[in-house]
Design an enzyme around this catalytic site. Structure first.
Site, PDB file in Angstrom:
ATOM      1  N   ARG A  15       0.843  -1.189   0.000  1.00 25.83           N
ATOM      2  CA  ARG A  15       0.000   0.000   0.000  1.00 25.83           C
ATOM      3  C   ARG A  15       0.880   1.241   0.000  1.00 25.83           C
ATOM      4  O   ARG A  15       1.937   1.276   0.630  1.00 25.83           O
ATOM      5  CB  ARG A  15      -0.910   0.009   1.234  1.00 25.83           C
ATOM      6  CG  ARG A  15      -2.140  -0.869   1.077  1.00 25.83           C
ATOM      7  CD  ARG A  15      -3.051  -0.800   2.285  1.00 25.83           C
ATOM      8  NE  ARG A  15      -2.433  -1.384   3.450  1.00 25.83           N
ATOM      9  CZ  ARG A  15      -1.906  -0.702   4.450  1.00 25.83           C
ATOM     10  NH1 ARG A  15      -1.959   0.601   4.463  1.00 25.83           N
ATOM     11  NH2 ARG A  15      -1.346  -1.342   5.454  1.00 25.83           N
ATOM     12  N   TYR A  25      -1.525  -3.388  -6.934  1.00 26.19           N
ATOM     13  CA  TYR A  25      -1.308  -4.106  -5.678  1.00 26.19           C
ATOM     14  C   TYR A  25      -2.578  -4.110  -4.820  1.00 26.19           C
ATOM     15  O   TYR A  25      -3.262  -3.088  -4.693  1.00 26.19           O
ATOM     16  CB  TYR A  25      -0.152  -3.483  -4.871  1.00 26.19           C
ATOM     17  CG  TYR A  25      -0.139  -4.041  -3.466  1.00 26.19           C
ATOM     18  CD1 TYR A  25       0.370  -5.322  -3.234  1.00 26.19           C
ATOM     19  CD2 TYR A  25      -0.711  -3.352  -2.414  1.00 26.19           C
ATOM     20  CE1 TYR A  25       0.305  -5.877  -1.963  1.00 26.19           C
ATOM     21  CE2 TYR A  25      -0.771  -3.897  -1.139  1.00 26.19           C
ATOM     22  CZ  TYR A  25      -0.263  -5.160  -0.920  1.00 26.19           C
ATOM     23  OH  TYR A  25      -0.338  -5.704   0.338  1.00 26.19           O
ATOM     24  N   GLY A  26      -2.816  -5.208  -4.150  1.00 31.72           N
ATOM     25  CA  GLY A  26      -3.941  -5.448  -3.235  1.00 31.72           C
ATOM     26  C   GLY A  26      -4.655  -4.224  -2.706  1.00 31.72           C
ATOM     27  O   GLY A  26      -5.636  -3.746  -3.275  1.00 31.72           O
ATOM     28  N   LYS A  43      -9.718  -2.344   1.605  1.00 33.93           N
ATOM     29  CA  LYS A  43      -9.421  -1.258   2.535  1.00 33.93           C
ATOM     30  C   LYS A  43     -10.145   0.033   2.149  1.00 33.93           C
ATOM     31  O   LYS A  43     -10.621   0.776   3.002  1.00 33.93           O
ATOM     32  CB  LYS A  43      -7.908  -1.026   2.619  1.00 33.93           C
ATOM     33  CG  LYS A  43      -7.121  -2.227   3.160  1.00 33.93           C
ATOM     34  CD  LYS A  43      -7.706  -2.689   4.436  1.00 33.93           C
ATOM     35  CE  LYS A  43      -6.946  -3.661   5.307  1.00 33.93           C
ATOM     36  NZ  LYS A  43      -5.872  -4.477   4.946  1.00 33.93           N
ATOM     37  N   HIS A  63     -10.778  -2.671  11.336  1.00 30.93           N
ATOM     38  CA  HIS A  63      -9.663  -3.480  10.825  1.00 30.93           C
ATOM     39  C   HIS A  63      -9.424  -4.635  11.790  1.00 30.93           C
ATOM     40  O   HIS A  63      -8.475  -4.618  12.574  1.00 30.93           O
ATOM     41  CB  HIS A  63      -8.428  -2.576  10.718  1.00 30.93           C
ATOM     42  CG  HIS A  63      -7.296  -3.178   9.941  1.00 30.93           C
ATOM     43  ND1 HIS A  63      -5.995  -2.761  10.090  1.00 30.93           N
ATOM     44  CD2 HIS A  63      -7.277  -4.146   9.003  1.00 30.93           C
ATOM     45  CE1 HIS A  63      -5.218  -3.449   9.276  1.00 30.93           C
ATOM     46  NE2 HIS A  63      -5.962  -4.304   8.607  1.00 30.93           N
ATOM     47  N   SER A 103      -1.594  -4.121   9.914  1.00 30.48           N
ATOM     48  CA  SER A 103      -1.266  -5.051   8.833  1.00 30.48           C
ATOM     49  C   SER A 103       0.018  -5.801   9.169  1.00 30.48           C
ATOM     50  O   SER A 103       0.973  -5.216   9.680  1.00 30.48           O
ATOM     51  CB  SER A 103      -1.055  -4.279   7.525  1.00 30.48           C
ATOM     52  OG  SER A 103      -2.209  -3.563   7.197  1.00 30.48           O
ATOM     53  N   ALA A 104       0.018  -7.094   8.851  1.00 29.92           N
ATOM     54  CA  ALA A 104       1.194  -7.948   9.045  1.00 29.92           C
ATOM     55  C   ALA A 104       1.611  -8.072  10.523  1.00 29.92           C
ATOM     56  O   ALA A 104       2.789  -8.146  10.852  1.00 29.92           O
ATOM     57  CB  ALA A 104       2.369  -7.466   8.183  1.00 29.92           C
ATOM     58  N   CYS A 105       0.617  -8.087  11.422  1.00 29.71           N
ATOM     59  CA  CYS A 105       0.890  -8.320  12.848  1.00 29.71           C
ATOM     60  C   CYS A 105       0.173  -9.566  13.356  1.00 29.71           C
ATOM     61  O   CYS A 105      -0.036  -9.726  14.565  1.00 29.71           O
ATOM     62  CB  CYS A 105       0.487  -7.114  13.676  1.00 29.71           C
ATOM     63  SG  CYS A 105       1.575  -5.697  13.456  1.00 29.71           S
ATOM     64  N   ASP A 107      -9.484  -9.971   8.609  1.00 30.05           N
ATOM     65  CA  ASP A 107      -8.951  -8.624   8.344  1.00 30.05           C
ATOM     66  C   ASP A 107      -9.929  -7.491   8.642  1.00 30.05           C
ATOM     67  O   ASP A 107      -9.521  -6.459   9.134  1.00 30.05           O
ATOM     68  CB  ASP A 107      -8.499  -8.532   6.883  1.00 30.05           C
ATOM     69  CG  ASP A 107      -7.638  -7.312   6.597  1.00 30.05           C
ATOM     70  OD1 ASP A 107      -6.777  -6.988   7.432  1.00 30.05           O
ATOM     71  OD2 ASP A 107      -7.826  -6.665   5.554  1.00 30.05           O
ATOM     72  N   ASN A 162       6.443  -8.634   1.785  1.00 27.47           N
ATOM     73  CA  ASN A 162       4.982  -8.450   1.731  1.00 27.47           C
ATOM     74  C   ASN A 162       4.351  -9.349   0.656  1.00 27.47           C
ATOM     75  O   ASN A 162       3.297  -9.031   0.113  1.00 27.47           O
ATOM     76  CB  ASN A 162       4.624  -6.982   1.486  1.00 27.47           C
ATOM     77  CG  ASN A 162       3.156  -6.681   1.779  1.00 27.47           C
ATOM     78  OD1 ASN A 162       2.569  -7.228   2.716  1.00 27.47           O
ATOM     79  ND2 ASN A 162       2.548  -5.820   0.970  1.00 27.47           N
ATOM     80  N   ALA A 163       4.998 -10.476   0.359  1.00 26.73           N
ATOM     81  CA  ALA A 163       4.398 -11.441  -0.575  1.00 26.73           C
ATOM     82  C   ALA A 163       3.071 -11.911   0.001  1.00 26.73           C
ATOM     83  O   ALA A 163       2.925 -12.050   1.219  1.00 26.73           O
ATOM     84  CB  ALA A 163       5.339 -12.625  -0.765  1.00 26.73           C
ATOM     85  N   ARG A 164       2.129 -12.180  -0.871  1.00 24.63           N
ATOM     86  CA  ARG A 164       0.757 -12.437  -0.407  1.00 24.63           C
ATOM     87  C   ARG A 164       0.153 -13.673  -1.052  1.00 24.63           C
ATOM     88  O   ARG A 164       0.545 -14.064  -2.143  1.00 24.63           O
ATOM     89  CB  ARG A 164      -0.125 -11.233  -0.768  1.00 24.63           C
ATOM     90  CG  ARG A 164       0.260  -9.935  -0.062  1.00 24.63           C
ATOM     91  CD  ARG A 164      -0.443  -9.812   1.247  1.00 24.63           C
ATOM     92  NE  ARG A 164       0.018  -8.669   2.038  1.00 24.63           N
ATOM     93  CZ  ARG A 164      -0.640  -8.225   3.109  1.00 24.63           C
ATOM     94  NH1 ARG A 164      -1.752  -8.791   3.503  1.00 24.63           N
ATOM     95  NH2 ARG A 164      -0.160  -7.223   3.814  1.00 24.63           N
ATOM     96  N   ARG A 207       2.707  -4.372  17.482  1.00 26.67           N
ATOM     97  CA  ARG A 207       3.987  -5.062  17.509  1.00 26.67           C
ATOM     98  C   ARG A 207       4.940  -4.195  18.322  1.00 26.67           C
ATOM     99  O   ARG A 207       5.384  -3.145  17.852  1.00 26.67           O
ATOM    100  CB  ARG A 207       4.448  -5.179  16.058  1.00 26.67           C
ATOM    101  CG  ARG A 207       5.607  -6.056  15.773  1.00 26.67           C
ATOM    102  CD  ARG A 207       5.903  -6.017  14.270  1.00 26.67           C
ATOM    103  NE  ARG A 207       5.085  -6.933  13.506  1.00 26.67           N
ATOM    104  CZ  ARG A 207       5.384  -8.201  13.288  1.00 26.67           C
ATOM    105  NH1 ARG A 207       6.503  -8.704  13.771  1.00 26.67           N
ATOM    106  NH2 ARG A 207       4.586  -8.963  12.574  1.00 26.67           N
ATOM    107  N   GLY A 257      -0.316 -20.754  18.405  1.00 23.30           N
ATOM    108  CA  GLY A 257      -1.276 -21.573  19.141  1.00 23.30           C
ATOM    109  C   GLY A 257      -1.226 -21.367  20.645  1.00 23.30           C
ATOM    110  O   GLY A 257      -2.187 -21.644  21.371  1.00 23.30           O
ATOM    111  N   ASN A 260      -1.204 -18.554  22.000  1.00 23.43           N
ATOM    112  CA  ASN A 260      -1.995 -17.365  22.349  1.00 23.43           C
ATOM    113  C   ASN A 260      -3.325 -17.739  23.005  1.00 23.43           C
ATOM    114  O   ASN A 260      -3.948 -16.910  23.665  1.00 23.43           O
ATOM    115  CB  ASN A 260      -2.225 -16.490  21.107  1.00 23.43           C
ATOM    116  CG  ASN A 260      -0.926 -15.834  20.653  1.00 23.43           C
ATOM    117  OD1 ASN A 260       0.014 -15.701  21.435  1.00 23.43           O
ATOM    118  ND2 ASN A 260      -0.861 -15.447  19.384  1.00 23.43           N
TER     119      ASN A 260
HETATM  120  O1  SAT Z   1      -2.803  -4.321   1.012  1.00 27.23           O
HETATM  121  S1  SAT Z   1      -3.867  -4.597   1.962  1.00 27.23           S
HETATM  122  O2  SAT Z   1      -4.296  -3.337   2.584  1.00 27.23           O
HETATM  123  O3  SAT Z   1      -4.983  -5.205   1.281  1.00 27.23           O
HETATM  124  C1  SAT Z   1      -3.301  -5.641   3.160  1.00 27.23           C
HETATM  125  C2  SAT Z   1      -2.866  -4.911   4.347  1.00 27.23           C
HETATM  126  O4  SAT Z   1      -1.935  -4.118   4.266  1.00 27.23           O
HETATM  127  O5  SAT Z   1      -3.461  -5.118   5.420  1.00 27.23           O
HETATM  128 MN    MN Z   2      -5.280  -5.541   6.950  1.00 30.75          MN
END
Ligand code: SAT
Ligand code: MN
Length: 602
Positions: free
Chosen positions: A77, A216-217, A225, A245, A267-269, A292, A382-384, A415, A512, A514
């Site tokens: 993003r 990108y996503g 988003k 979120h 994101s990514a946490c 998400d 950030n590979a998805r 984080r 697990g 957690n």
């Molecule tokens: O790129 S996205 O916003 O869809 C994924 C993320 O960053 O949470």
């Molecule tokens: Mn997200």
């Protein structure tokens, strides 16, 4: 996922007018109305293979799965190019980029003139949430990216029923997307068309999204988003609900009692990991409802209820393994679109953290032979993966119940290498809103920026709130008031799985394990334990946390739960400074919480 059974008899006039108008501006070679069908998906996948946008993986190892490699500049993003174009700049607040709507539209109209030349414009009708849910909202995205269309198939409910319901009067959000890479007559296409100039622009008053230049996503899959958080948060403020979120899960205790929780992490946490948790404690189970985004509203029963507006997962691949998230690994067995992962000699996917050993002969995310001694990663951080929720073995059978599920607890997290204890319970709703307001997190690869830098990320919504964050906090406080008077107020907790020791290693086992923390939360809800009243909130007595069988010493646990007054004070000052940028918009109740936090620490 998509089961478009409707044959369209009438196409809604306002959607046709929208498409016509953009067709004039964008000048595509062709216009295709999408219906979300399997056949449509197969055709687009074939087209993308022919064009070199995607490559099939070995069908024996990863059936009907593909890898896409983005332009190296189009991997995350772009928050610096994301705009909330409210009429009044005050409404965007200090945490969003703002440009006046007319000015932004003029800029984008100029850029859009002929921007789809030589390409096909796809018209994609979709529903966020079960199509007939009172909580669902509709949209139509136009795009010139087949990659985006196929991703939408996997991520949301694409269906003609949406157009039918729009004809019957349902409102919808206008989503316009172009990669901004017109093709001249006879010009050969590239694998990942995009533009160095990018704009992700939101017009909250008119419920529109215009996105230019990225595939990108988060920049291009506009239902996600852009709609389900930025535009939806503004809708939710106006209509009295919440767009957050957050992951959404059901936990079942050994006694068979069910609880539902939402959790907001940046994101990514680890939202996907939490949503698919395989609890290490006997008798507990987790069912996945969303990973998400959650939309929450107060139901007829007076309880806060949540749905997952999406229908797929767009998860971070690196770090996902049979150890950390076996459910995700099983979900990805096939029918998955991977982006910017590495590919093995055998034609399967690989990324850092999947296995200890780096396989020989990898092709890296840029499509080049991977040199393990280069110090470079094989997969982009950030590979998805993009995959339908249907493939998730832990998916709750009733995950798309139009009524949603009643929420027992709300969790906030970030984080943090230090300062924030493993778990803190809020004293009450308002204190919980304060905890959400003061969340900070170390930057990840999900957006551009320097990884590891601490930034305030209130409610994990910093990049996603579609209006002034001070008003957003006020809305949260108001929801609490309604819940108090109408029904049951969910408990609020803050967690931090990410504290590190002097050697930089994570102390808490996470994943697990957690469940141990979640179990304590549930036991608190059931009134089973008292708690330590610390300056930051209520923390567990160490003996109340079930760490039987955990790889964790009692000293380490005590450390994870400890509040260091110096670190806490520094953090409070930073939060204070951040919140002061909201000026008059900072709600009095949050101001009072800040004051109280200062006094407790003094
Ligand atoms: O790129 S996205 O916003 O869809 C994924 C993320 O960053 O949470
Ligand atoms: Mn997200």
């Amino acid at each position: 996922m998509n089961d478009p059974t409707t044959t369209l008899t009438v196409t809604p006039e306002d959607v046709v007018a929208f498409v016509d108008q953009w067709q004039d501006t964008l000048q595509p070679e062709a216009v295709v109305w999408c219906d979300g069908s399997t056949r449509e998906r197969h055709e687009l996948i074939q087209l993308m293979q022919d064009q070199g946008t995607i490559e099939p993986l070995n069908a024996e190892l990863r059936p009907y799965s593909f890898v896409a490699r983005s332009e190296p500049t189009d991997v995350a993003r772009v928050e610096s190019r994301t705009f909330v174009c409210s009429v009044d700049p005050e409404d965007a607040g200090p945490t969003n980029n703002w440009v006046a709507p007319d000015e932004m539209k003029n800029t984008l109209l100029d850029l859009s003139e002929g921007a789809m030349r030589g390409r096909t414009m796809y018209v994609v009708p979709f529903s966020m949430g079960p199509i007939d849910s009172p909580m669902a909202r509709y949209g139509v995205q136009i795009t010139d990216s087949p990659y985006v269309v196929v991703s939408l198939h996997l991520m949301v409910r694409v269906s003609n029923t949406v157009l039918q319901n729009i004809t019957a009067g349902a409102s919808w959000v206008k989503c316009v997307h172009t990669v901004g890479a017109p093709l001249a007559e006879g010009e050969e296409d590239v694998a990942w068309p995009c533009n160095d100039t990018k704009y992700i622009s939101h017009f909250p008053e008119t419920r529109e999204i215009w996105s230019f230049g990225s595939a990108y996503g988060g920049n291009a899959l506009l239902p996600k988003k852009a709609f389900a958080l930025r535009i939806a948060s503004a809708m939710a403020r106006d209509e009295g609900w919440m767009a957050e979120h957050m992951l959404l899960v059901r936990l079942t205790s050994p006694e068979g009692k069910r609880y539902h929780m939402v959790a907001a992490f940046p994101s990514a946490c680890g939202k996907t990991n939490f949503a698919m948790m395989q609890p290490v404690l006997d008798g507990w189970s987790v069912e996945t409802l969303g990973d998400d985004i959650a939309w929450l509203a107060i139901g007829d029963d007076g309880r806060l209820r949540a749905i997952n507006p999406e229908a797929g997962f767009f998860g971070v691949a690196p770090g996902t393994s049979h150890k950390t998230n076996p459910v995700a690994m099983d979900t990805l067995w096939g029918h998955t679109m991977f982006t910017n992962v590495a590919v093995t000699q055998e034609g399967d996917v690989w990324w850092e953290g999947m296995t200890k050993e780096v396989p020989e002969g990898l092709t890296n995310w840029r499509g080049e032979p991977h040199d393990p001694h280069s110090g470079h990663r094989a997969a982009h951080p950030n590979a998805r993966f993009t995959v339908s929720v249907d493939q998730c073995p832990s998916l709750a059978a009733d995950w798309d119940n139009p009524e949603g599920v009643p929420i027992d607890a709300i969790i906030f997290g970030g984080r943090r290498s230090d300062t924030v204890p493993l778990v803190v319970e809020a004293r009450d709703w308002d204190h919980g809103v304060y905890l959400g307001s003061t969340i900070a997190s170390e930057q990840t690869a999900a957006a551009e920026g320097t990884i590891g830098v601490l930034r305030r990320d209130p409610f994990a919504m910093l990049p996603f709130a579609g209006y002034h964050m001070g008003d957003y906090m006020k809305h949260w406080l108001g929801m609490g008031e309604r819940l108090r008077s109408q029904g049951r107020v969910p408990r609020i907790f803050q967690v931090n799985w990410f504290q590190k020791d002097e050697d930089g290693r994570f102390i808490w086992p996470g994943f697990g394990d957690n469940i141990r923390v979640v179990k304590w939360m549930i036991e608190r809800i059931e009134g089973q334990h008292s708690a330590n009243d610390t300056a930051l909130g209520l923390t567990p007595h160490p003996e109340d946390l079930d760490i039987d069988g955990a790889e964790l010493s009692e000293e380490a646990l005590a450390g994870l739960l400890r509040v260091d007054p110096d670190l806490a004070r520094a953090d409070l000052n930073a939060a204070d400074e951040f919140l002061s940028t909201f000026g008059d918009k900072l709600p009095e109740a949050i101001r009072a919480q800040l004051q109280a936090a200062h006094s407790r620490l003094d």
